[in-house]
Design a protein around this motif. Sequence first.
Motif, PDB file in Angstrom:
ATOM      1  N   ILE A 146       0.948  -0.941   0.005  1.00 35.61           N
ATOM      2  CA  ILE A 146       0.061  -0.019   0.106  1.00 35.61           C
ATOM      3  C   ILE A 146       0.892   1.198   0.051  1.00 35.61           C
ATOM      4  CG2 ILE A 146      -1.858   1.352   1.306  1.00 35.61           C
ATOM      5  CD1 ILE A 146      -2.712  -1.210   2.404  1.00 35.61           C
ATOM      6  N   VAL A 147       0.711   1.972  -0.882  1.00 34.58           N
ATOM      7  CA  VAL A 147       1.549   3.303  -1.165  1.00 34.58           C
ATOM      8  C   VAL A 147       0.606   4.344  -1.099  1.00 34.58           C
ATOM      9  CG1 VAL A 147       3.164   4.762  -2.585  1.00 34.58           C
ATOM     10  CG2 VAL A 147       3.362   2.063  -2.436  1.00 34.58           C
ATOM     11  N   ILE A 148       0.786   5.326   0.121  1.00 29.92           N
ATOM     12  CA  ILE A 148       0.017   6.473  -0.082  1.00 29.92           C
ATOM     13  C   ILE A 148       0.775   7.965  -0.088  1.00 29.92           C
ATOM     14  CG2 ILE A 148      -1.888   7.768   1.435  1.00 29.92           C
ATOM     15  CD1 ILE A 148      -2.097   5.151   3.145  1.00 29.92           C
ATOM     16  N   LEU A 149       0.276   8.495  -1.069  1.00 36.33           N
ATOM     17  CA  LEU A 149       1.017   9.895  -0.950  1.00 36.33           C
ATOM     18  C   LEU A 149       0.075  11.238  -0.675  1.00 36.33           C
ATOM     19  CD1 LEU A 149       2.656   9.776  -4.663  1.00 36.33           C
ATOM     20  CD2 LEU A 149       3.504   8.993  -2.571  1.00 36.33           C
ATOM     21  N   SER A 150       0.703  11.903  -0.056  1.00 37.27           N
ATOM     22  CA  SER A 150      -0.067  13.117   0.891  1.00 37.27           C
ATOM     23  C   SER A 150       0.478  14.380   0.539  1.00 37.27           C
ATOM     24  CB  SER A 150       0.285  12.752   2.349  1.00 37.27           C
ATOM     25  OG  SER A 150      -0.333  13.983   2.931  1.00 37.27           O
ATOM     26  N   TRP A 151      -0.387  15.199   0.239  1.00 36.96           N
ATOM     27  CA  TRP A 151      -0.099  16.761   0.053  1.00 36.96           C
ATOM     28  C   TRP A 151      -0.891  17.534   1.053  1.00 36.96           C
ATOM     29  CZ3 TRP A 151      -0.883  13.093  -3.657  1.00 36.96           C
ATOM     30  CH2 TRP A 151       0.002  12.904  -4.987  1.00 36.96           C
ATOM     31  N   THR A 152       0.287  18.473   1.504  1.00 38.97           N
ATOM     32  CA  THR A 152      -0.224  19.478   2.433  1.00 38.97           C
ATOM     33  C   THR A 152      -1.390  20.349   1.971  1.00 38.97           C
ATOM     34  OG1 THR A 152       1.881  19.367   3.625  1.00 38.97           O
ATOM     35  CG2 THR A 152       0.317  21.250   4.169  1.00 38.97           C
ATOM     36  N   ASN A 153      -1.359  20.655   0.632  1.00 37.94           N
ATOM     37  CA  ASN A 153      -2.275  21.467  -0.049  1.00 37.94           C
ATOM     38  C   ASN A 153      -3.179  20.290  -0.701  1.00 37.94           C
ATOM     39  OD1 ASN A 153      -3.919  22.911  -1.535  1.00 37.94           O
ATOM     40  ND2 ASN A 153      -2.150  23.765  -2.723  1.00 37.94           N
ATOM     41  N   ALA A 199       0.594  -2.417 -12.552  1.00 38.01           N
ATOM     42  CA  ALA A 199      -0.667  -1.874 -12.450  1.00 38.01           C
ATOM     43  C   ALA A 199      -1.113  -1.803 -10.899  1.00 38.01           C
ATOM     44  CB  ALA A 199      -1.666  -2.686 -13.347  1.00 38.01           C
ATOM     45  N   CYS A 200      -2.152  -0.965 -10.386  1.00 36.59           N
ATOM     46  CA  CYS A 200      -2.549  -0.944  -9.024  1.00 36.59           C
ATOM     47  C   CYS A 200      -3.835  -1.617  -9.031  1.00 36.59           C
ATOM     48  CB  CYS A 200      -3.074   0.684  -8.632  1.00 36.59           C
ATOM     49  SG  CYS A 200      -1.596   1.827  -8.685  1.00 36.59           S
ATOM     50  N   ASN A 201      -4.173  -2.529  -8.070  1.00 37.88           N
ATOM     51  CA  ASN A 201      -5.158  -3.534  -7.973  1.00 37.88           C
ATOM     52  C   ASN A 201      -6.438  -2.310  -7.503  1.00 37.88           C
ATOM     53  OD1 ASN A 201      -2.958  -5.725  -7.162  1.00 37.88           O
ATOM     54  ND2 ASN A 201      -4.452  -6.311  -8.601  1.00 37.88           N
ATOM     55  N   CYS A 236      -2.326   3.752  -3.823  1.00 47.65           N
ATOM     56  CA  CYS A 236      -2.282   2.755  -4.944  1.00 47.65           C
ATOM     57  C   CYS A 236      -1.935   1.557  -4.199  1.00 47.65           C
ATOM     58  CB  CYS A 236      -1.091   2.858  -6.025  1.00 47.65           C
ATOM     59  SG  CYS A 236      -0.691   1.471  -6.839  1.00 47.65           S
ATOM     60  N   VAL A 237      -2.848   0.152  -4.309  1.00 45.42           N
ATOM     61  CA  VAL A 237      -2.442  -0.903  -3.775  1.00 45.42           C
ATOM     62  C   VAL A 237      -2.097  -1.950  -4.646  1.00 45.42           C
ATOM     63  CG1 VAL A 237      -3.841  -2.716  -2.251  1.00 45.42           C
ATOM     64  CG2 VAL A 237      -4.358  -0.237  -2.061  1.00 45.42           C
ATOM     65  N   VAL A 238      -1.234  -2.769  -4.580  1.00 43.43           N
ATOM     66  CA  VAL A 238      -0.758  -3.946  -5.326  1.00 43.43           C
ATOM     67  C   VAL A 238      -0.603  -5.332  -4.594  1.00 43.43           C
ATOM     68  CG1 VAL A 238       1.060  -4.624  -6.764  1.00 43.43           C
ATOM     69  CG2 VAL A 238       0.464  -2.354  -6.754  1.00 43.43           C
ATOM     70  N   ASN A 239      -1.479  -6.181  -5.007  1.00 43.87           N
ATOM     71  CA  ASN A 239      -1.459  -7.594  -4.199  1.00 43.87           C
ATOM     72  C   ASN A 239      -0.311  -8.270  -4.900  1.00 43.87           C
ATOM     73  OD1 ASN A 239      -3.858  -6.987  -2.927  1.00 43.87           O
ATOM     74  ND2 ASN A 239      -4.972  -7.537  -4.888  1.00 43.87           N
ATOM     75  N   ASN A 240       0.455  -9.251  -4.035  1.00 41.35           N
ATOM     76  CA  ASN A 240       1.414 -10.038  -4.361  1.00 41.35           C
ATOM     77  C   ASN A 240       2.374  -9.219  -5.211  1.00 41.35           C
ATOM     78  OD1 ASN A 240       0.174 -12.187  -3.156  1.00 41.35           O
ATOM     79  ND2 ASN A 240      -1.251 -12.253  -5.126  1.00 41.35           N
ATOM     80  N   PRO A 241       3.227  -7.932  -4.648  1.00 40.03           N
ATOM     81  CA  PRO A 241       4.167  -7.383  -5.210  1.00 40.03           C
ATOM     82  C   PRO A 241       5.140  -7.855  -5.578  1.00 40.03           C
ATOM     83  CG  PRO A 241       3.986  -6.583  -3.018  1.00 40.03           C
ATOM     84  CD  PRO A 241       3.046  -7.591  -3.377  1.00 40.03           C
ATOM     85  N   PRO A 242       6.061  -7.954  -6.674  1.00 37.85           N
ATOM     86  CA  PRO A 242       7.246  -8.623  -6.881  1.00 37.85           C
ATOM     87  C   PRO A 242       8.389  -7.916  -6.213  1.00 37.85           C
ATOM     88  CG  PRO A 242       6.565  -7.365  -8.955  1.00 37.85           C
ATOM     89  CD  PRO A 242       5.718  -7.220  -7.954  1.00 37.85           C
ATOM     90  N   LEU A 274       3.343  -2.071   4.725  1.00 42.92           N
ATOM     91  CA  LEU A 274       3.436  -3.697   4.424  1.00 42.92           C
ATOM     92  C   LEU A 274       3.363  -4.455   5.795  1.00 42.92           C
ATOM     93  CD1 LEU A 274       6.636  -3.698   2.142  1.00 42.92           C
ATOM     94  CD2 LEU A 274       4.446  -4.502   1.528  1.00 42.92           C
ATOM     95  N   ASP A 275       2.763  -5.625   5.769  1.00 48.33           N
ATOM     96  CA  ASP A 275       2.976  -6.404   6.874  1.00 48.33           C
ATOM     97  C   ASP A 275       4.015  -7.257   6.787  1.00 48.33           C
ATOM     98  OD1 ASP A 275       2.228  -7.593   9.293  1.00 48.33           O
ATOM     99  OD2 ASP A 275       0.513  -8.659   8.197  1.00 48.33           O
ATOM    100  N   LEU A 276       5.200  -6.881   7.457  1.00 46.86           N
ATOM    101  CA  LEU A 276       6.532  -7.569   7.422  1.00 46.86           C
ATOM    102  C   LEU A 276       6.665  -8.634   8.310  1.00 46.86           C
ATOM    103  CD1 LEU A 276       8.496  -4.147   7.196  1.00 46.86           C
ATOM    104  CD2 LEU A 276       7.518  -5.856   5.422  1.00 46.86           C
ATOM    105  N   ASN A 277       7.587  -9.753   7.795  1.00 47.13           N
ATOM    106  CA  ASN A 277       8.121 -10.642   8.768  1.00 47.13           C
ATOM    107  C   ASN A 277       8.990  -9.979   9.610  1.00 47.13           C
ATOM    108  OD1 ASN A 277       8.130 -13.406   9.501  1.00 47.13           O
ATOM    109  ND2 ASN A 277      10.508 -13.285   8.748  1.00 47.13           N
ATOM    110  N   LEU A 278       9.512  -8.847   9.460  1.00 49.76           N
ATOM    111  CA  LEU A 278      10.359  -8.118  10.172  1.00 49.76           C
ATOM    112  C   LEU A 278       9.541  -6.952  10.917  1.00 49.76           C
ATOM    113  CD1 LEU A 278      13.233  -7.266  11.766  1.00 49.76           C
ATOM    114  CD2 LEU A 278      13.547  -6.089   9.715  1.00 49.76           C
TER     115      LEU A 278
END
Length: 642
Positions: free
Chosen positions: A483-490, A513-515, A529-535, A559-563
Amino acid sequence: MKAQMPNHLQFSLHLQRPYCLIIFLLLFLTLRNVFADQPTAGCPLAAVGGAGAANDCYTVTPLSGSVTIDGILTGIEWTGAPSKDLSTAGFQAKVRFKRSGNNLYFLVSVNDTGFNASDRIELNFDPFHNHATTTDDITFLIKRGNADHQKISGGGPPVAWVPGAGLDIEDGSTGGAPPDFATGWAAEVTISASDLGMSDLSVIMGFSLLVTNQDTSDQTSWPDPFPASPATWANLKTRYPIEYMIVLDQSGSMLDQSKWDNAKKAANFMANAMAILRDATYFEDKIGVVTFSWNNAANADQTTIPKPLAPVPAFPLGNYADALPAVSPPLPNYYTPIGKGLDAAFTALGTGVEETQRVALFLSDGLHNRPVTDVPLQPSHLNYDPCNGVAVWGVCPAGTDHRIQVNTVALGQDWGVDTALLTNIKNRFAGQQFGSTYTITTNVEDLKEFFIQSLDDLYQMNMASSGPGGTEFSVNAGERKLIVILSWTNPAGAVTFNLQQKVNPGDPWNNVACNVSAVENATVGYAICVVNNPPAGTWRAVDGMGNPLATADRQFVLLDLNLRARFAIDQKVHGTGLDIILTADLDEAGVPVTHDPVNRPVKVTVTIKRPGEGFGTYVSVRTPDNCEPRPPSQPRLPSRQI
């Protein structure tokens, strides 16, 4: 710098001059994701175990108290825990479930009077909950003879499993005293997140249980009949539905420095993050808003619940705060009744015994000053106190039933916010040590990050990185969702974006492509943008022309990380000559990480900016959030509207 606990690295910095502090935590470890997906197989939202529960859905409740691994019902350790009675053609068994932190506990009782060392209990897990036979599937085979226990991973060959103190077998045929069936046998076992190859327990997993009598070949199972594959295993939930109240200071001082607008933007951002993480098939999570203020002229409490708890809407939900019923802005000359804000949150969430996870995120920019009869604020002034009877602020005794967790955020500078009280509240109500539970900030992008990070433990997610828009980031093999989220103050600057990926530094960039994608440029200012099973590889966010999208003020990568890596600074005001204690919590697949220079190097870099001029000069020409230069300014005195 020194390590003081096995899984917490603690560092002491002794500073003799004014400073600003930036921490970079660089970890070089192998990562693997365990993000649960959203399968189509149903699971009743209300089913949490017990006799009336569906055959294919149970919730392993995070009950208070510890479990003694001794094969019997010790004290009240299993009181209130879900259980399931199994019976097939006269062969009976019973299983109890419990969760504590990152451990699952099972007590399985079997009505089998004839001892055979090979009688067994089989626990099967589908951690990814993908309803398919994949490499994440794990089986534990427990033998009645308490020897030759085995573990099968990903459909591979059985290997020896030595649970040690995590397993105890009580056998009535050899003089033991198992529960439920006096002449049978029972196994009490701990299955940890690390046993399942995870850093955190997935919120929902596939699960099946098979008990076998080797002498008669009788079997009993859950689900019944025993499923042939993970496609029809039971759904095992490891959390309750979430009820989340955002509690916002609505006093007059929130009108200064765009603090109210920034708080609303952060609330909108977090509501959208919850909508992204929403899994309506299995959980009915809820969100709401409380605002607190005091009318000075009328000497009257104006605290309200403009948004009562309601199910998290489907994504994208856009401007959550202003959607009806809208959250009203502050008014001048209104004061700060912190206790009343807490009481309203407790009322909205409820303080009785419920099968929910209740959390309040409490934000204030001022000092508690109303009603005057409750100044200074004490625990006894509140309508709910988890350790009632302990008159002074402090951490509740071990074993306290914390029905509501409160995380606090200080908005502004330390001299204008009651940071000591907010810290006391966080500690009293079991707020998180790591993440966004306490900070001092006026930066809206930082505030958004803190709000989102407060969801870490609830959704078993991690903020893998946060930085300027267009910053490249890494994704490791096996990740389930990006999951990538871009934020703009404006908000008007928000635009859609694409993601690109490459494996090696010299490779060309490939479009991915984004799912799921969305943009909001009216009031919130974000694009997702959300990508399932990203390489695996290096990633970046780009505009329509393929250029790095540097116009975004902040880029969040989830991400839901193992670490899992988290850090915290001791929560107090630091003056000249005082130590700063930094605590880092590092876990890989649920196992605490310690530094091994050869096999597992861990690098922690601490960068300190130290001024070369006097304190007064320095603070007058630096921003309080990040020590960056700014035009000279005099310290602002606290206003009366706090």
